[in-house]
Design a protein around this motif. Structure first.
Motif, PDB file in Angstrom:
ATOM      1  N   LEU A 173      51.250   7.228 106.325  1.00  0.00           N
ATOM      2  CA  LEU A 173      50.080   7.731 105.611  1.00  0.00           C
ATOM      3  C   LEU A 173      48.856   7.735 106.514  1.00  0.00           C
ATOM      4  O   LEU A 173      48.036   8.672 106.486  1.00  0.00           O
ATOM      5  CB  LEU A 173      49.826   6.878 104.364  1.00  0.00           C
ATOM      6  N   VAL A 174      48.702   6.687 107.313  1.00  0.00           N
ATOM      7  CA  VAL A 174      47.594   6.658 108.264  1.00  0.00           C
ATOM      8  C   VAL A 174      47.734   7.799 109.272  1.00  0.00           C
ATOM      9  O   VAL A 174      46.747   8.458 109.636  1.00  0.00           O
ATOM     10  CB  VAL A 174      47.542   5.297 108.984  1.00  0.00           C
ATOM     11  N   MET A 175      48.969   8.070 109.706  1.00  0.00           N
ATOM     12  CA  MET A 175      49.206   9.158 110.661  1.00  0.00           C
ATOM     13  C   MET A 175      48.906  10.515 110.032  1.00  0.00           C
ATOM     14  O   MET A 175      48.401  11.427 110.706  1.00  0.00           O
ATOM     15  CB  MET A 175      50.648   9.095 111.166  1.00  0.00           C
ATOM     16  N   GLU A 176      49.219  10.682 108.759  1.00  0.00           N
ATOM     17  CA  GLU A 176      48.879  11.938 108.087  1.00  0.00           C
ATOM     18  C   GLU A 176      47.367  12.165 108.126  1.00  0.00           C
ATOM     19  O   GLU A 176      46.893  13.276 108.410  1.00  0.00           O
ATOM     20  CB  GLU A 176      49.359  11.918 106.631  1.00  0.00           C
ATOM     21  N   TYR A 177      46.615  11.105 107.826  1.00  0.00           N
ATOM     22  CA  TYR A 177      45.159  11.234 107.839  1.00  0.00           C
ATOM     23  C   TYR A 177      44.672  11.548 109.246  1.00  0.00           C
ATOM     24  O   TYR A 177      43.852  12.456 109.447  1.00  0.00           O
ATOM     25  CB  TYR A 177      44.521   9.940 107.324  1.00  0.00           C
ATOM     26  N   ASP A 178      45.191  10.827 110.228  1.00  0.00           N
ATOM     27  CA  ASP A 178      44.738  11.021 111.605  1.00  0.00           C
ATOM     28  C   ASP A 178      45.134  12.402 112.127  1.00  0.00           C
ATOM     29  O   ASP A 178      44.387  13.011 112.906  1.00  0.00           O
ATOM     30  CB  ASP A 178      45.326   9.930 112.506  1.00  0.00           C
ATOM     31  N   ALA A 179      46.295  12.884 111.716  1.00  0.00           N
ATOM     32  CA  ALA A 179      46.689  14.233 112.136  1.00  0.00           C
ATOM     33  C   ALA A 179      45.719  15.257 111.589  1.00  0.00           C
ATOM     34  O   ALA A 179      45.297  16.189 112.290  1.00  0.00           O
ATOM     35  CB  ALA A 179      48.108  14.528 111.668  1.00  0.00           C
ATOM     36  N   GLY A 180      45.338  15.112 110.327  1.00  0.00           N
ATOM     37  CA  GLY A 180      44.390  16.044 109.740  1.00  0.00           C
ATOM     38  C   GLY A 180      43.000  15.911 110.334  1.00  0.00           C
ATOM     39  O   GLY A 180      42.256  16.901 110.440  1.00  0.00           O
ATOM     40  N   ALA A 181      42.647  14.683 110.752  1.00  0.00           N
ATOM     41  CA  ALA A 181      41.314  14.448 111.315  1.00  0.00           C
ATOM     42  C   ALA A 181      41.241  14.797 112.793  1.00  0.00           C
ATOM     43  O   ALA A 181      40.182  14.627 113.414  1.00  0.00           O
ATOM     44  CB  ALA A 181      40.919  12.991 111.095  1.00  0.00           C
ATOM     45  N   GLY A 182      42.343  15.242 113.364  1.00  0.00           N
ATOM     46  CA  GLY A 182      42.341  15.624 114.779  1.00  0.00           C
ATOM     47  C   GLY A 182      42.424  14.450 115.725  1.00  0.00           C
ATOM     48  O   GLY A 182      42.069  14.580 116.905  1.00  0.00           O
ATOM     49  N   ARG A 183      42.916  13.303 115.268  1.00  0.00           N
ATOM     50  CA  ARG A 183      42.972  12.104 116.108  1.00  0.00           C
ATOM     51  C   ARG A 183      44.377  11.802 116.609  1.00  0.00           C
ATOM     52  O   ARG A 183      44.594  10.775 117.255  1.00  0.00           O
ATOM     53  CB  ARG A 183      42.471  10.891 115.321  1.00  0.00           C
ATOM     54  N   LEU A 184      45.324  12.655 116.315  1.00  0.00           N
ATOM     55  CA  LEU A 184      46.722  12.360 116.623  1.00  0.00           C
ATOM     56  C   LEU A 184      47.389  13.626 117.137  1.00  0.00           C
ATOM     57  O   LEU A 184      47.107  14.731 116.658  1.00  0.00           O
ATOM     58  CB  LEU A 184      47.437  11.866 115.355  1.00  0.00           C
ATOM     59  N   SER A 185      48.302  13.468 118.084  1.00  0.00           N
ATOM     60  CA  SER A 185      49.069  14.613 118.577  1.00  0.00           C
ATOM     61  C   SER A 185      50.425  14.658 117.895  1.00  0.00           C
ATOM     62  O   SER A 185      50.917  13.648 117.381  1.00  0.00           O
ATOM     63  CB  SER A 185      49.251  14.526 120.090  1.00  0.00           C
ATOM     64  N   SER A 186      51.024  15.832 117.928  1.00  0.00           N
ATOM     65  CA  SER A 186      52.351  15.973 117.314  1.00  0.00           C
ATOM     66  C   SER A 186      53.385  15.124 118.041  1.00  0.00           C
ATOM     67  O   SER A 186      54.300  14.574 117.420  1.00  0.00           O
ATOM     68  CB  SER A 186      52.773  17.437 117.330  1.00  0.00           C
ATOM     69  N   ALA A 187      53.251  15.000 119.345  1.00  0.00           N
ATOM     70  CA  ALA A 187      54.217  14.205 120.106  1.00  0.00           C
ATOM     71  C   ALA A 187      54.189  12.756 119.666  1.00  0.00           C
ATOM     72  O   ALA A 187      55.234  12.102 119.530  1.00  0.00           O
ATOM     73  CB  ALA A 187      53.915  14.325 121.602  1.00  0.00           C
ATOM     74  N   GLU A 188      52.977  12.217 119.440  1.00  0.00           N
ATOM     75  CA  GLU A 188      52.868  10.827 118.971  1.00  0.00           C
ATOM     76  C   GLU A 188      53.506  10.658 117.601  1.00  0.00           C
ATOM     77  O   GLU A 188      54.197   9.665 117.335  1.00  0.00           O
ATOM     78  CB  GLU A 188      51.393  10.423 118.915  1.00  0.00           C
ATOM     79  N   ALA A 189      53.289  11.618 116.749  1.00  0.00           N
ATOM     80  CA  ALA A 189      53.859  11.530 115.405  1.00  0.00           C
ATOM     81  C   ALA A 189      55.376  11.554 115.457  1.00  0.00           C
ATOM     82  O   ALA A 189      56.048  10.750 114.804  1.00  0.00           O
ATOM     83  CB  ALA A 189      53.348  12.690 114.539  1.00  0.00           C
ATOM     84  N   VAL A 190      55.938  12.456 116.239  1.00  0.00           N
ATOM     85  CA  VAL A 190      57.396  12.578 116.315  1.00  0.00           C
ATOM     86  C   VAL A 190      58.006  11.327 116.942  1.00  0.00           C
ATOM     87  O   VAL A 190      59.057  10.852 116.510  1.00  0.00           O
ATOM     88  CB  VAL A 190      57.781  13.841 117.109  1.00  0.00           C
ATOM     89  N   ARG A 191      57.350  10.787 117.961  1.00  0.00           N
ATOM     90  CA  ARG A 191      57.874   9.575 118.610  1.00  0.00           C
ATOM     91  C   ARG A 191      57.967   8.411 117.631  1.00  0.00           C
ATOM     92  O   ARG A 191      58.868   7.585 117.722  1.00  0.00           O
ATOM     93  CB  ARG A 191      56.979   9.187 119.793  1.00  0.00           C
ATOM     94  N   TYR A 192      57.051   8.353 116.682  1.00  0.00           N
ATOM     95  CA  TYR A 192      57.126   7.269 115.710  1.00  0.00           C
ATOM     96  C   TYR A 192      58.139   7.573 114.599  1.00  0.00           C
ATOM     97  O   TYR A 192      58.915   6.694 114.220  1.00  0.00           O
ATOM     98  CB  TYR A 192      55.751   7.024 115.074  1.00  0.00           C
ATOM     99  N   ILE A 193      58.154   8.785 114.121  1.00  0.00           N
ATOM    100  CA  ILE A 193      58.933   9.109 112.924  1.00  0.00           C
ATOM    101  C   ILE A 193      60.429   9.091 113.189  1.00  0.00           C
ATOM    102  O   ILE A 193      61.203   8.424 112.460  1.00  0.00           O
ATOM    103  CB  ILE A 193      58.513  10.492 112.371  1.00  0.00           C
ATOM    104  N   LEU A 194      60.891   9.812 114.160  1.00  0.00           N
ATOM    105  CA  LEU A 194      62.336  10.028 114.326  1.00  0.00           C
ATOM    106  C   LEU A 194      63.142   8.733 114.446  1.00  0.00           C
ATOM    107  O   LEU A 194      64.170   8.586 113.775  1.00  0.00           O
ATOM    108  CB  LEU A 194      62.602  10.937 115.528  1.00  0.00           C
TER     109      LEU A 194
END
Length: 1021
Positions: free
Chosen positions: A583-604
Motif C-alpha cells: 500500500l505504501v508502494m502504491e502511494y509512492d508510485a502515484g506520488a512519483g517517488r518509486l520506480s517500476s523496477a523497485e516495485a517489481v523487485r519487491y513484489i515478485l
C-alpha cells in the motif's frame, strides 16, 4: 371448409365394418377411447350421421353427464324412453336385477328386429353403474341382436370391460404435426413467415395433438389479433397487408401471444381437471404440473440441473438470457420456461405412489400414462393445471415433493423449487437445501435469485453463527441490486457476532461495501472501532491494513492511512507486512517517488510467501495493481485469474482485495488490446447491477472504453453519461471515469470538452497526491486537447511534466505514451524524434493500442517532413496491427481465447450495445478507422491483411517469401527457383502488400507461427 375430424378415416372404417355386421343380424360394440379434448363426441356424432344417412339403421344418442351418475338406470331410461314402468328407479338385488336386464334386453331386441339399431352413448364413464352393467349384459349375448353399441370414454376414467370377441375399442391418436399445421393455416398462420411458423410451433408443442387444445390456442390468437396494439403481447409481428405468394395473395399473419393471454387454452384444461377427472387422475395431473411448472417457475433460470428421473428436474442447457444477465426483468425467484422433459413411466408412478400412499396408479406403459406425459410436455399445461388447483392441495403437495426429492438425492435447486412455496423452512435440511441452491445459482451468474433463496433460508431454524454467515453471504449478493439492503445484511451479520475475532472477520466486508457506496469515512470508523476491541495485536494490525486498503476510495482518508502504514512497516508481523508495504508502494508510485523496477523487485519474490488469511486477497490485489502499472500485465492477469471465480460466476464485491483484482483484470485486458475479454468478463456484472446497486465507476470506464475501441461509440457514451456521485465522492474510480470521457471527447474532436474532462481528472488525482501518469495520464490527454485548441505552449508544459513523471516510473508504456503527447506539442523535427523514440519503446511493451497510435502519428509526421515512403510504411504497419488486434484469434494470448469461450453470452453484444453488428467486422474499430483515415490522407493504399499471415499468398509467393525470410537475396531466390530476378521482385512486392509489411526484415515477425512458411523446404519446385 374445415375438416371437423382430421386423420380419423381409420375410425370411420372400423365403425362402418361394425355397422355392416349389425345389419347382417350380429351385435357389435365399438368404444372410442381418448384423453379429454380429443374429439370423442364429434367423432361419435359424425359416425352416427354416416351410418344412418341411408335410413338402413336407426339411432338413439345419449350424452351422459356426471349429474346423472348417482341415479340407477338413468341411462337405460334415456335409451328406452318407452319402457315406462319396466325400468326401476332404484338398485335391485342381484337376482331381481338379472330379471330386469332380461326383460329390457327382450324389449330392445323387438325394437331392433324392426330396424337395426345404433345405440350411441357419449361419455360412458359418466353413466350410472347399473346402466353400465346392463350394457355389459347386452354385449355378452350378441346372437340375433342387430344392435351396434357405440360409446366413448375418457382414457383417464375407463368405464366398462366388454368381451373382445364381439367388438373392439379404438384409441384416438393425437393429430400429426402436419394436421396441426393445416389447422393453423386455415386460421391465417401461413408457413414461411415468422409469426405463422411460431404460431404453428406453439400449437404443435402446447396442443399435444389435441384438437380441442389446438383450436383453443387458435381462438386465443384470433382474439389477440383484434387488439389495437397486439405487439405488446407477442414476440413480434410481420408487416400488415397481403404478402406475395406463389399461389396468390394470402391473409396477413397474426401476432403470437404471450402465455398469460391464452385464456381459452387455460380454461379448457382447467375444465378437464375439475370436471372430467377422478381423484387419481387429478392427483396425477397435479403431480405432473408441480413437477413441470413448480420447479420452472420458482427457482431461477438455472432450474434444476441434472438428476434425470426426478419429477421437476429440467434440462437447462439453454438458460433464459445470458448468464449473469440478471437485469430484473423478471421478478426475483421466477423464470421463463425453457426446455422441460416430462417425467413418465415407472419413475413417475413410484414418485406419485410415494407422495400419495395408497393411491391407485395406472400400469406402466399404459396409453393413459403416455397421453398424460405428452400433454405435460409443455409447461403451459402445467401452468393451467396449477391455476385451476385448490391452494390447499398445492400447499400439501410441495413439501411432500421437496422431502421426496431430498431423500432421493435430487439437485438442491429441484428441492428448493418446492421449498419456496412454504411460508418458512421448518427443518434444518430445508434451510440447507435453499443455501445449496443459492450457491448453484450464484456460480451460474444469477445473484438475484440466489439472494432470494438465501433470504428464505434465513427464516429457518438456524444457530446464531450460521445466521450470521448467511447474512454475510446475502449482503455480498445484494450489493449489485440494492447496495443499501446489502449493507443492512452485512451490518446484521456483524451484530450477530459477540466474539471480537468473529466480528473482525465480518467488519472488512461491511467496510468495503460502505466505501463502494462512497461512505469511506464511515467504513474507516467501523474498522477502527473493531480494531480497538480485539485483544490480538496481530488481528488489530490486520484490520488497520485492510482499513488502509479501503481508504483508497477517499483522498483524505487515503493520505492518513498511508502515513499510518509507514509507521507500521518496521514493526508489523511478517504475515501482514506484504500488504502494508504494497500500500505504501502504491502511494509512492502515484506520488512519483518509486520506480517500476523497485516495485517489481519487491513484489515478485513475495507472491508465494505465506500471509495472514484475512489480508491475502488484499495483498494480491495491491500486488497485481503494481504489476499492471509496471507493464507486467500477464503476471497481473495470472493473479486475477487464479483468485477470481471463472465466468459466469461473479466475484464477492464485499471483498476489497477481490474488487481490486476485478479492476486489474479489466484494465490489464484493455491495455493489451483484448477488448472482447473486457466485455465478456464485465458486461454481465454491469447488466446484473441495478440503479440501486454499487456504482462501480472503474468497471464502467473499462467497459465503456472497450466498446469505444470496438467502434460502439454511442454505447460507450451511454455508460459514461450517468454522473452518479462523482461530484461528492473523491474515490480514484471516478477519476478513471473522467479520463475515459476525455478520451471519447478527444476522438470526437471536441477539444474543449476533452480538456475539461482531463483537467477534472487531474484535480481528483492531485488531491490524492497522485502525479504519475501510470494510471490516468491526464496531462498527456490535456496536451493533445490543447494542441487541438491551438495552444501548443500550454500543451508543451503539461507534456513535459508528464514525460518527467513517466521517466521516473520507467516503463516503456508510460514513457512511450508521454513521448507521443510531447511530440504533438513540439511538432517539427523534435516531434519526429520524440515519436521515433516512442515507437521504439512501445515495440518492447505489451501496449498495442499506444503503439498503433504512435505509429500513426509517426507516419503522418514523416509524410509531412517529406519522408513519404517511410511514413506510408509506418501507416501500413499501424493499420495491419489495428486489423489484427480486432480479428478474433489475431492476438497471441491463449487465455484470451479461453475467456472468449467462457463469455459466449457476449456474442449478441453488438446489437445490445447499439453497435449495429460491428463486432464481427474488423474494420469497425476505432484504431482501424484512425489508420485508414491517415492512409487516405497520406495517399497510401489501404491494405487488409488476412487473419492468417500466409492465407492470401499464391503458391509462388509463398515459396519466394519463405526463402526471403531465410535471408536469401533476390538473385539467390531466382537461381533456386529458376526465375528471373525481376519476377522475384514482382512476387515479393505483391506479397509485401498482402502481408502488410514494407521491408524484408519484417517478414520473420509477420510470418512467425504460420504453419509451413518458415519451415525449410527442399522441394522448391
Amino acid at each position: 371448409m374445415t375438416d371437423p375430424m382430421p386423420e380419423h378415416d381409420e375410425v370411420f372404417a372400423v365403425a362402418a365394418g361394425a355397422a355392416a355386421a349389425v345389419r347382417s343380424g350380429h351385435a357389435r360394440w365399438l368404444t372410442l377411447r381418448a384423453m379429454p379434448g380429443m374429439g370423442r363426441t364429434t367423432l361419435l356424432e359424425e359416425t352416427v350421421r354416416r351410418e344412418t344417412a341411408d335410413g338402413a339403421m336407426a339411432a338413439r344418442v345419449v350424452h351422459c353427464t356426471s349429474a346423472e351418475s348417482t341415479y340407477p338406470f338413468s341411462l337405460v331410461r334415456r335409451l328406452l324412453p318407452d319402457a315406462g314402468q319396466d325400468v326401476p328407479f332404484t338398485e335391485q338385488p342381484p337376482a331381481d336385477e338379472q330379471h330386469t336386464f332380461h326383460r329390457l334386453g327382450a324389449r330392445l331386441e323387438r325394437i331392433a328386429r324392426r330396424q337395426p339399431l345404433l345405440l350411441a352413448v357419449d361419455d360412458l364413464h359418466d353413466a350410472d353403474e347399473v346402466s353400465r352393467r346392463w350394457l355389459g349384459y347386452l354385449a355378452r349375448r350378441p346372437a340375433g341382436l342387430p344392435v351396434l353399441l357405440l360409446s366413448t370414454e375418457c382414457l383417464t376414467r375407463p368405464a366398462l370391460a366388454l368381451p373382445e370377441a364381439h367388438g373392439t375399442s379404438v384409441l384416438l391418436r393425437p393429430l400429426s404435426d402436419s394436421a396441426v399445421a393445416r389447422l393453423a393455416r386455415r386460421a391465417g398462420y401461413e408457413a414461411g413467415c415468422g409469426a405463422g411458423d411460431a404460431a404453428t410451433a406453439l400449437c404443435v408443442r402446447a396442443g399435444a395433438g389435441n384438437p380441442t387444445l389446438v383450436r383453443a390456442l387458435l381462438a386465443d390468437f384470433a382474439d389477440l389479433a383484434k387488439l389495437s396494439d397486439p405487439s405488446t403481447l407477442c414476440g413480434g409481428t410481420e408487416p400488415a397487408g397481403l404478402r406475395e405468394h406463389p399461389t396468390g395473395p394470402i391473409r396477413p399473419p397474426r401476432p403470437i401471444p404471450s402465455v398469460v393471454h391464452l385464456h381459452r387454452y387455460r380454461e379448457t384444461i382447467a375444465r378437464w381437471v375439475t370436471e372430467r377427472m377422478d381423484l387419481v387422475a387429478r392427483r396425477l395431473c397435479l403431480t405432473l404440473a408441480v413437477g413441470a411448472v413448480g420447479a420452472v417457475g420458482a427457482v431461477g433460470a438455472v432450474g434444476a440441473v441434472g438428476g434425470a428421473g426426478f419429477v421437476g428436474v429440467r434440462d437447462t442447457a439453454h438458460i433464459t438470457g445470458p448468464a449473469g444477465a440478471d437485469d430484473g426483468s423478471a421478478s426475483p425467484g421466477t423464470v421463463r420456461p425453457t426446455s422441460y422433459t416430462a417425467p413418465s413411466g415407472p419413475g413417475l408412478l413410484s414418485q406419485v405412489a410415494a407422495i400419495y400412499p395408497g393411491v391407485r396408479v395406472p400400469a406402466p406403459g399404459s396409453a393413459y400414462l403416455a397421453g398424460l406425459a405428452r400433454l405435460f410436455a409443455d409447461p403451459l399445461t402445467g401452468e393451467a393445471v396449477l391455476a385451476a388447483s385448490d391452494p390447499a392441495d398445492l400447499a400439501d403437495l410441495h413439501p411432500r415433493f421437496a422431502r421426496l426429492l431430498h431423500e432421493q438425492g435430487a439437485p438442491a435447486t429441484a428441492v428448493a423449487a418446492h421449498l419456496l412455496h412454504l411460508d418458512r423452512p421448518a427443518e434444518v435440511w430445508m434451510s440447507q437445501c435453499l443455501e445449496d441452491a443459492a450457491d448453484a445459482l450464484r456460480d451460474a451468474g444469477r445473484p438475484r435469485p440466489a439472494a432470494h433463496l438465501l433470504r428464505r433460508a434465513l427464516h429457518g431454524p438456524l444457530t446464531p453463527a450460521h445466521r450470521a454467515t448467511l447474512s454475510l453471504r446475502l449482503g455480498a449478493l445484494e450489493l449489485l441490486h440494492c447496495s443499501d439492503s446489502g449493507v443492512r445484511q452485512l451490518r446484521a451479520a456483524l451484530e450477530l457476532h459477540t466474539d471480537a475475532a468473529a466480528r473482525a472477520a465480518v467488519a472488512p466486508a461491511l467496510g468495503q461495501a460502505l466505501a463502494a457506496q462512497g461512505r469511506t469515512g464511515l467504513a474507516v470508523q467501523v474498522l477502527h472501532r473493531e480494531s480497538m476491541d480485539v485483544d490480538s495485536t496481530e488481528l488489530a494490525r490486520v484490520l488497520q491494513s485492510v482499513s488502509a486498503l479501503i481508504a483508497a476510495h477517499d483522498a483524505v482518508a487515503w493520505r492518513d492511512a498511508v502515513a499510518r502504514m509507514r509507521e507500521l512497516v518496521s514493526c508489523v508481523p511478517t504475515a501482514i507486512e506484504p500488504l502494508v508495504r504494497a500500500l505504501v508502494m502504491e502511494y509512492d508510485a502515484g506520488a512519483g517517488r518509486l520506480s517500476s523496477a523497485e516495485a517489481v523487485r519487491y513484489i515478485l519474490p513475495r507472491l508465494s510467501a505465506q500471509v495472514h488469511p484475512q489480508i491475502r486477497t488484499g495483498w494480491l490485489g495491491s500486488a497485481a495493481t503494481l504489476l499492471q502499472w509496471a507493464d507486467r500485465t500477464q503476471d497481473a492477469l495470472a493473479l486475477a485469474d487464479a483468485w477470481l471465480p471463472p465466468p459466469p460466476a461473479f466475484p464477492d464485491l464485499s471483498d476489497a482485495g477481490l474488487q481490486c483484482l476485478v479492476s486489474v483484470r479489466a484494465e490489464a485486458a484493455l491495455m493489451t488490446g483484448d477488448f472482447r475479454r473486457v466485455l465478456a468478463e464485465n458486461d454481465p456484472l454491469l447488466k446484473a447491477r441495478t440503479a440501486q446497486g454499487l456504482p462501480m465507476p472503474h468497471i464502467v470506464s473499462m467497459v465503456a472504453l472497450a466498446r469505444f475501441e470496438l467502434g460502439w461509440h454511442s454505447a460507450a457514451w451511454r455508460l459514461l453519461a450517468v454522473p452518479r456521485a462523482e461530484h461528492t465522492d473523491s474515490s480514484w474510480e471516478w477519476n478513471e471515469l473522467r479520463y475515459a470521457r476525455g478520451l471519447l471527447h478527444l476522438d470526437e474532436g471536441d477539444w474543449q470538452a476533452a480538456l475539461d474532462a482531463f483537467l477534472a481528472c487531474g484535480t481528483g488525482q492531485r488531491a490524492r497526491d497522485f502525479v504519475s501518469p501510470v494510471a490516468t495520464p491526464w496531462r498527456s490527454g490535456a496536451a493533445h486537447a490543447l494542441v487541438g485548441l491551438g495552444r501548443p505552449a500550454q500543451a508543451r508544459e503539461l507534456a513535459e511534466e508528464d514525460l518527467g513523471h513517466a521517466r521516473a516510473w520507467g516503463t516503456p508504456r508510460t514513457v512511450g505514451r508521454a513521448l507521443r503527447a510531447h511530440a504533438a506539442a513540439l511538432g517539427g523535427r523534435r516531434g519526429l524524434e520524440a515519436l521515433s523514440e516512442s515507437v521504439a519503446l512501445l515495440r518492447t511493451a505489451p501496449a498495442p493500442v499506444e503503439l498503433i497510435e504512435s505509429l500513426t502519428d509517426l507516419g503522418r509526421a514523416r509524410i509531412d517532413a517529406g519522408y513519404g515512403r517511410k511514413g506510408r510504411a509506418d501507416l501500413r504497419e499501424a493499420h495491419a496491427l489495428a486489423v489484427r488486434l480486432l480479428v478474433p484469434g489475431g492476438r497471441t494470448e491463449g487465455h484470451a481465447r479461453q475467456v472468449h469461450g467462457a463469455g459466449a453470452q457476449h456474442r449478441q453484444a453488438s446489437a445490445d450495445q447499439g453497435g449495429g453488428g460491428h463486432e464481427s467486422r474488423a474494420g469497425a474499430g476505432r484504431l482501424v478507422r484512425l489508420t485508414e483515415k491517415a492512409l487516405r490522407a497520406g495517399a497510401a493504399r489501404v491494405t487488409r491483411p488476412a487473419a492468417s499471415a500466409g492465407e492470401a499468398l499464391s503458391p509462388a509467393e509463398r515459396r519466394i517469401v519463405r526463402l526471403a525470410a531465410q535471408g536469401q537475396t533476390n538473385a539467390q531466390i531466382g537461381d533456386a527457383l529458376h526465375l528471373a530476378r525481376r519476377t522475384v521482385e514482382t512476387h515479393l512486392t505483391h506479397a509485401y502488400r498482402k502481408l502488410g509489411v514494407s521491408r524484408r526484415t519484417q517478414l520473420v515477425g509477420r510470418l512467425k507461427g504460420t504453419t509451413g512458411l518458415l519451415d525449410t523446404d527442399s522441394h522448391h519446385g
